[in-house]
Design a protein around this motif. Structure first.
Motif, PDB file in Angstrom:
ATOM      1  N   LYS A  86       0.872  -1.174   0.000  1.00 38.06           N
ATOM      2  CA  LYS A  86       0.000   0.000   0.000  1.00 38.06           C
ATOM      3  C   LYS A  86       0.909   1.223   0.000  1.00 38.06           C
ATOM      4  CE  LYS A  86      -3.638  -2.288   2.531  1.00 38.06           C
ATOM      5  NZ  LYS A  86      -4.205  -2.496   3.845  1.00 38.06           N
ATOM      6  N   TYR A  87       0.702   2.083  -0.982  1.00 33.33           N
ATOM      7  CA  TYR A  87       1.498   3.294  -1.098  1.00 33.33           C
ATOM      8  C   TYR A  87       0.789   4.457  -0.411  1.00 33.33           C
ATOM      9  CZ  TYR A  87       4.044   0.618  -4.573  1.00 33.33           C
ATOM     10  OH  TYR A  87       4.780  -0.345  -5.199  1.00 33.33           O
ATOM     11  N   LEU A  88       1.517   5.540  -0.212  1.00 36.41           N
ATOM     12  CA  LEU A  88       0.918   6.747   0.356  1.00 36.41           C
ATOM     13  C   LEU A  88      -0.162   7.285  -0.561  1.00 36.41           C
ATOM     14  CD1 LEU A  88       3.831   8.977   1.691  1.00 36.41           C
ATOM     15  CD2 LEU A  88       2.040   7.874   3.003  1.00 36.41           C
ATOM     16  N   ASP A  89      -1.218   7.788   0.039  1.00 39.67           N
ATOM     17  CA  ASP A  89      -2.241   8.420  -0.785  1.00 39.67           C
ATOM     18  C   ASP A  89      -1.707   9.783  -1.254  1.00 39.67           C
ATOM     19  OD1 ASP A  89      -3.397  10.691   0.965  1.00 39.67           O
ATOM     20  OD2 ASP A  89      -3.499   8.952   2.303  1.00 39.67           O
ATOM     21  N   PRO A  90      -2.246  10.324  -2.333  1.00 39.40           N
ATOM     22  CA  PRO A  90      -1.722  11.569  -2.906  1.00 39.40           C
ATOM     23  C   PRO A  90      -1.677  12.754  -1.932  1.00 39.40           C
ATOM     24  CG  PRO A  90      -3.223  10.527  -4.444  1.00 39.40           C
ATOM     25  CD  PRO A  90      -3.310   9.752  -3.156  1.00 39.40           C
ATOM     26  N   ASP A  91      -2.667  12.860  -1.033  1.00 41.33           N
ATOM     27  CA  ASP A  91      -2.669  13.962  -0.069  1.00 41.33           C
ATOM     28  C   ASP A  91      -1.503  13.847   0.910  1.00 41.33           C
ATOM     29  OD1 ASP A  91      -4.908  15.172  -1.157  1.00 41.33           O
ATOM     30  OD2 ASP A  91      -6.295  14.127   0.192  1.00 41.33           O
ATOM     31  N   ALA A  92      -1.245  12.641   1.393  1.00 41.67           N
ATOM     32  CA  ALA A  92      -0.131  12.430   2.310  1.00 41.67           C
ATOM     33  C   ALA A  92       1.199  12.691   1.602  1.00 41.67           C
ATOM     34  CB  ALA A  92      -0.166  11.009   2.870  1.00 41.67           C
ATOM     35  N   LYS A  93       1.289  12.277   0.356  1.00 37.39           N
ATOM     36  CA  LYS A  93       2.519  12.498  -0.411  1.00 37.39           C
ATOM     37  C   LYS A  93       2.778  13.998  -0.583  1.00 37.39           C
ATOM     38  CE  LYS A  93       3.496   9.431  -3.585  1.00 37.39           C
ATOM     39  NZ  LYS A  93       3.656   8.684  -4.838  1.00 37.39           N
ATOM     40  N   ARG A  94       1.730  14.750  -0.886  1.00 36.66           N
ATOM     41  CA  ARG A  94       1.872  16.210  -1.025  1.00 36.66           C
ATOM     42  C   ARG A  94       2.304  16.842   0.298  1.00 36.66           C
ATOM     43  NH1 ARG A  94      -2.252  15.853  -4.573  1.00 36.66           N
ATOM     44  NH2 ARG A  94      -3.893  16.113  -3.045  1.00 36.66           N
ATOM     45  N   ARG A  95       1.707  16.355   1.399  1.00 39.71           N
ATOM     46  CA  ARG A  95       2.058  16.879   2.713  1.00 39.71           C
ATOM     47  C   ARG A  95       3.527  16.604   3.035  1.00 39.71           C
ATOM     48  NH1 ARG A  95      -1.035  13.929   6.607  1.00 39.71           N
ATOM     49  NH2 ARG A  95       0.804  13.125   7.609  1.00 39.71           N
ATOM     50  N   ARG A  96       3.995  15.423   2.716  1.00 33.70           N
ATOM     51  CA  ARG A  96       5.395  15.047   2.962  1.00 33.70           C
ATOM     52  C   ARG A  96       6.324  15.915   2.117  1.00 33.70           C
ATOM     53  NH1 ARG A  96       9.354  11.639   5.631  1.00 33.70           N
ATOM     54  NH2 ARG A  96      11.035  11.528   4.147  1.00 33.70           N
ATOM     55  N   LEU A  97       6.020  16.059   0.840  1.00 34.13           N
ATOM     56  CA  LEU A  97       6.870  16.853  -0.049  1.00 34.13           C
ATOM     57  C   LEU A  97       6.855  18.322   0.358  1.00 34.13           C
ATOM     58  CD1 LEU A  97       6.014  15.187  -3.456  1.00 34.13           C
ATOM     59  CD2 LEU A  97       8.097  14.903  -2.103  1.00 34.13           C
ATOM     60  N   GLY A  98       5.706  18.833   0.793  1.00 39.26           N
ATOM     61  CA  GLY A  98       5.601  20.214   1.234  1.00 39.26           C
ATOM     62  C   GLY A  98       6.380  20.473   2.508  1.00 39.26           C
ATOM     63  N   ALA A  99       6.467  19.486   3.376  1.00 42.73           N
ATOM     64  CA  ALA A  99       7.184  19.640   4.646  1.00 42.73           C
ATOM     65  C   ALA A  99       8.689  19.667   4.440  1.00 42.73           C
ATOM     66  CB  ALA A  99       6.822  18.509   5.580  1.00 42.73           C
ATOM     67  N   LYS A 100       9.174  19.133   3.352  1.00 42.92           N
ATOM     68  CA  LYS A 100      10.617  19.063   3.078  1.00 42.92           C
ATOM     69  C   LYS A 100      11.187  20.361   2.557  1.00 42.92           C
ATOM     70  CE  LYS A 100      11.466  14.898   4.282  1.00 42.92           C
ATOM     71  NZ  LYS A 100      12.335  14.632   5.394  1.00 42.92           N
ATOM     72  N   LYS A 101      10.326  21.283   2.131  1.00 42.84           N
ATOM     73  CA  LYS A 101      10.818  22.541   1.541  1.00 42.84           C
ATOM     74  C   LYS A 101      11.335  23.486   2.588  1.00 42.84           C
ATOM     75  CE  LYS A 101       7.987  22.248  -2.511  1.00 42.84           C
ATOM     76  NZ  LYS A 101       6.935  22.769  -3.298  1.00 42.84           N
TER      77      LYS A 101
END
Length: 101
Positions: A86-101
């Motif tokens: 099971k992969y991350l859902d798109p919202d969680a992926k966006r949240r993760r990528l946004g937190a890295k900036k």
């Protein structure tokens, strides 16, 4: 090296395999194992790219190991042993990528 994986993805795969006896492994444990294997000092808080984790998890399927990728409230990645990937859902992926900036 596993087919189609780059060096870091292969290291992630090996670190997850090392933890395969446990029901849960975290990004911190995987990163520590990679640092230990490569004799890397410093950067204790370095995280892993979600794309690299996903590729390593997909490659583990061929070895009969299945993990679900989650994202906790601190934007860390725990991996849980499951019956299917099971992969991350798109919202969680966006949240993760946004937190890295």
């Amino acid at each position: 090296m596993e087919q189609g994986l780059n060096q870091i993805q292969n290291e992630i795969l090996k670190a997850i395999e090392h933890q395969s006896g446990k029901a849960l492994c975290t990004e911190a444990i995987i990163a520590k194992r990679i640092r230990d294997n490569a004799n890397i000092e410093g950067k204790q808080k370095a995280g892993l790219a979600i794309q690299d984790v996903e590729k390593a998890v997909a490659a583990l399927e061929t070895k009969g190991l299945f993990y679900s990728i989650h994202l906790n409230s601190a934007n860390d990645i725990p991996l849980k042993k499951e019956d299917e990937i099971k992969y991350l859902d798109p919202d969680a992926k966006r949240r993760r990528l946004g937190a890295k900036k």
